[in-house]
Structures are given as C-alpha cells and as structure tokens.
Enzyme design. Structure first.
Site, PDB file in Angstrom:
ATOM      1  N   ASN A  83       0.832  -1.189   0.000  1.00 20.16           N
ATOM      2  CA  ASN A  83       0.000   0.000   0.000  1.00 20.16           C
ATOM      3  C   ASN A  83       0.878   1.255   0.000  1.00 20.16           C
ATOM      4  O   ASN A  83       2.106   1.178   0.047  1.00 20.16           O
ATOM      5  CB  ASN A  83      -0.972  -0.027   1.183  1.00 20.16           C
ATOM      6  CG  ASN A  83      -2.288   0.647   0.866  1.00 20.16           C
ATOM      7  OD1 ASN A  83      -2.323   1.668   0.187  1.00 20.16           O
ATOM      8  ND2 ASN A  83      -3.369   0.085   1.360  1.00 20.16           N
ATOM      9  N   HIS A 113      24.087   1.664  11.189  1.00 17.62           N
ATOM     10  CA  HIS A 113      25.387   2.322  11.298  1.00 17.62           C
ATOM     11  C   HIS A 113      26.051   1.959  12.620  1.00 17.62           C
ATOM     12  O   HIS A 113      25.368   1.667  13.604  1.00 17.62           O
ATOM     13  CB  HIS A 113      25.220   3.843  11.223  1.00 17.62           C
ATOM     14  CG  HIS A 113      24.469   4.312  10.019  1.00 17.62           C
ATOM     15  ND1 HIS A 113      25.010   4.297   8.762  1.00 17.62           N
ATOM     16  CD2 HIS A 113      23.206   4.771   9.889  1.00 17.62           C
ATOM     17  CE1 HIS A 113      24.118   4.748   7.907  1.00 17.62           C
ATOM     18  NE2 HIS A 113      23.010   5.040   8.560  1.00 17.62           N
ATOM     19  N   GLY A 150      -0.232  -1.435   9.205  1.00 14.98           N
ATOM     20  CA  GLY A 150       0.161  -0.064   8.906  1.00 14.98           C
ATOM     21  C   GLY A 150       1.150   0.521   9.898  1.00 14.98           C
ATOM     22  O   GLY A 150       1.013   0.351  11.104  1.00 14.98           O
ATOM     23  N   THR A 173      12.044  -6.185  15.993  1.00 16.40           N
ATOM     24  CA  THR A 173      13.486  -6.182  16.249  1.00 16.40           C
ATOM     25  C   THR A 173      14.080  -7.587  16.266  1.00 16.40           C
ATOM     26  O   THR A 173      15.293  -7.732  16.243  1.00 16.40           O
ATOM     27  CB  THR A 173      13.796  -5.509  17.600  1.00 16.40           C
ATOM     28  OG1 THR A 173      13.141  -6.235  18.637  1.00 16.40           O
ATOM     29  CG2 THR A 173      13.332  -4.053  17.607  1.00 16.40           C
ATOM     30  N   LYS A 174      13.204  -8.614  16.323  1.00 20.50           N
ATOM     31  CA  LYS A 174      13.652 -10.007  16.388  1.00 20.50           C
ATOM     32  C   LYS A 174      12.788 -10.850  15.474  1.00 20.50           C
ATOM     33  O   LYS A 174      11.673 -10.454  15.107  1.00 20.50           O
ATOM     34  CB  LYS A 174      13.555 -10.538  17.824  1.00 20.50           C
ATOM     35  CG  LYS A 174      14.484  -9.824  18.774  1.00 20.50           C
ATOM     36  CD  LYS A 174      14.398 -10.387  20.167  1.00 20.50           C
ATOM     37  CE  LYS A 174      15.391  -9.617  21.049  1.00 20.50           C
ATOM     38  NZ  LYS A 174      15.291  -9.932  22.427  1.00 20.50           N
ATOM     39  N   ARG A 188       6.187  -8.608  19.819  1.00 25.61           N
ATOM     40  CA  ARG A 188       6.258  -9.911  20.470  1.00 25.61           C
ATOM     41  C   ARG A 188       5.106 -10.782  19.990  1.00 25.61           C
ATOM     42  O   ARG A 188       4.018 -10.264  19.679  1.00 25.61           O
ATOM     43  CB  ARG A 188       6.134  -9.769  21.994  1.00 25.61           C
ATOM     44  CG  ARG A 188       7.207  -8.961  22.640  1.00 25.61           C
ATOM     45  CD  ARG A 188       7.109  -9.008  24.171  1.00 25.61           C
ATOM     46  NE  ARG A 188       5.796  -8.787  24.729  1.00 25.61           N
ATOM     47  CZ  ARG A 188       5.303  -7.614  25.097  1.00 25.61           C
ATOM     48  NH1 ARG A 188       6.032  -6.530  24.975  1.00 25.61           N
ATOM     49  NH2 ARG A 188       4.106  -7.512  25.625  1.00 25.61           N
TER      50      ARG A 188
END
Length: 194
Positions: A83, A113, A150, A173-174, A188
């Site tokens: 979308n 970075h 979204g 993040t995992k 999670r």
C-alpha cells in the site's frame, strides 16, 4: 571486494562509492517516474517495476508513493500488495514471499550504522567535513501469507515466518516464528495464528 559486495555481505562499506551512487540515483529516478505515473497506466508501472526490482512473481500491486534505496535488492513472490507510502531501505536483500499484504507507511530497513561516531564517519578532512558515513546491513525475509500492519517498522536482520500477522505500529526487532500474531514495540508473539 567491491563496496557493493561488502554491502551485501554485511561488512562496513562506503555509501559514497561511485558504483553504489550510480545505482542509488537510478533507483531514485525510477521511483520518481513510478510515483508520478498515472494510476491507471498499468503497462508503464510494470515496465518501471521490471527495471527497478531485483525480481518478482505475478500479480504485484504497489500503490504510489513507494520509496527504495536501490530497488534491485528487493524480491517479491506472487500475489503481493504494497500500500501507499512504504519505504524499503534495500541496502541488503528484502525477500517477500507469496500472498503478502503490506499496509501503508510500513518501513523495512536493512541498513544500520556503527554506534560509535568515529566508526561511522572516520577522520574528518582538513576542511572539517566527513566522508559518507559507514554502514552495515542485514537482510530481511518475509514468508508466505504475511500481513504487515500499517506503520510497522522491520529492523535489519529480521525474519518473519509464514502465516504471520504483524500488528499496526509494531517495531520488529527479532525474528517472528510462523503461524503467529505479533504486535507491539518491541514486537512480540501474542498468540498462534492457525
């Protein structure tokens, strides 16, 4: 090893490398053309996506505007929809399986970075300026039958299994295992998706 090879290997690389900048500018020009193509001009959209993307299956729908770094590191399976207003920083590969739904404002990052400023920028020049900052990458993989809600953000190196729903606004993040409904910041697993 070229800077592009370093980039795809996840090593520190120079974003200011002439070969990479040429690819980056080409992608920006193709995105500009795609984002300004008449919505109903499906033939022109197909032509641009064929030149921009690394590979794709059938029935890909991307609603403009759409933003990428290089484009040629993005691979879609069949029957995918992206979308509007999504950003894919494809400094490494982004692989998206079949039947993926990606909602508005989703961001997929493969670049990061060094946290130490000296490692990011190196030594300053005599005039006080710096080179392009050093960057590393990690690929992002999205399985089959995945719905990314979204505003979700997928961080470098994550893998999302098959049959997963990622809730709106999540920060992934995992890795998220197959057959899961997951959400939150950080994202999670909240329950099975069977």
């Amino acid at each position: 090893m070229t800077e592009r090879e370093k980039m795809l290997a996840g090593d520190l690389y120079d974003c200011g490398d002439p070969e990479l900048l040429e690819q980056w500018h080409k992608a920006k020009d193709l995105m500009r053309d795609y984002n300004h193509t008449d919505s109903a001009d499906l033939q022109e959209k197909e032509r641009i996506l064929n030149e921009l993307l690394g590979g794709r299956g059938t029935n890909l729908w991307i609603t403009a505007p759409f933003y990428v770094d290089y484009g040629n590191n993005i691979y879609f399976g069949n029957n995918c929809e992206v979308n509007m207003n999504c950003t894919f920083l494809d400094d490494n590969e982004i692989r998206i399986g079949n039947n993926a739904l990606i909602a508005p404002n989703v961001q997929i990052y493969t670049a990061f970075h060094p946290t130490n400023a000296a490692d990011r920028f190196g030594e300053s020049k005599e005039d006080g300026s710096f080179e392009f900052c050093k960057t590393q990458t990690a690929p992002v993989v999205i399985g089959d039958n995945v719905w990314i809600g979204g505003g979700a953000i997928l961080m470098p190196g994550v893998t999302i299994g098959d049959n997963v729903v990622i809730g709106a606004g999540s920060v992934v993040t995992k890795d998220i295992p197959s057959d899961s409904i997951a959400y939150g910041a950080p994202c999670r697993v909240m329950r099975e998706n069977k």
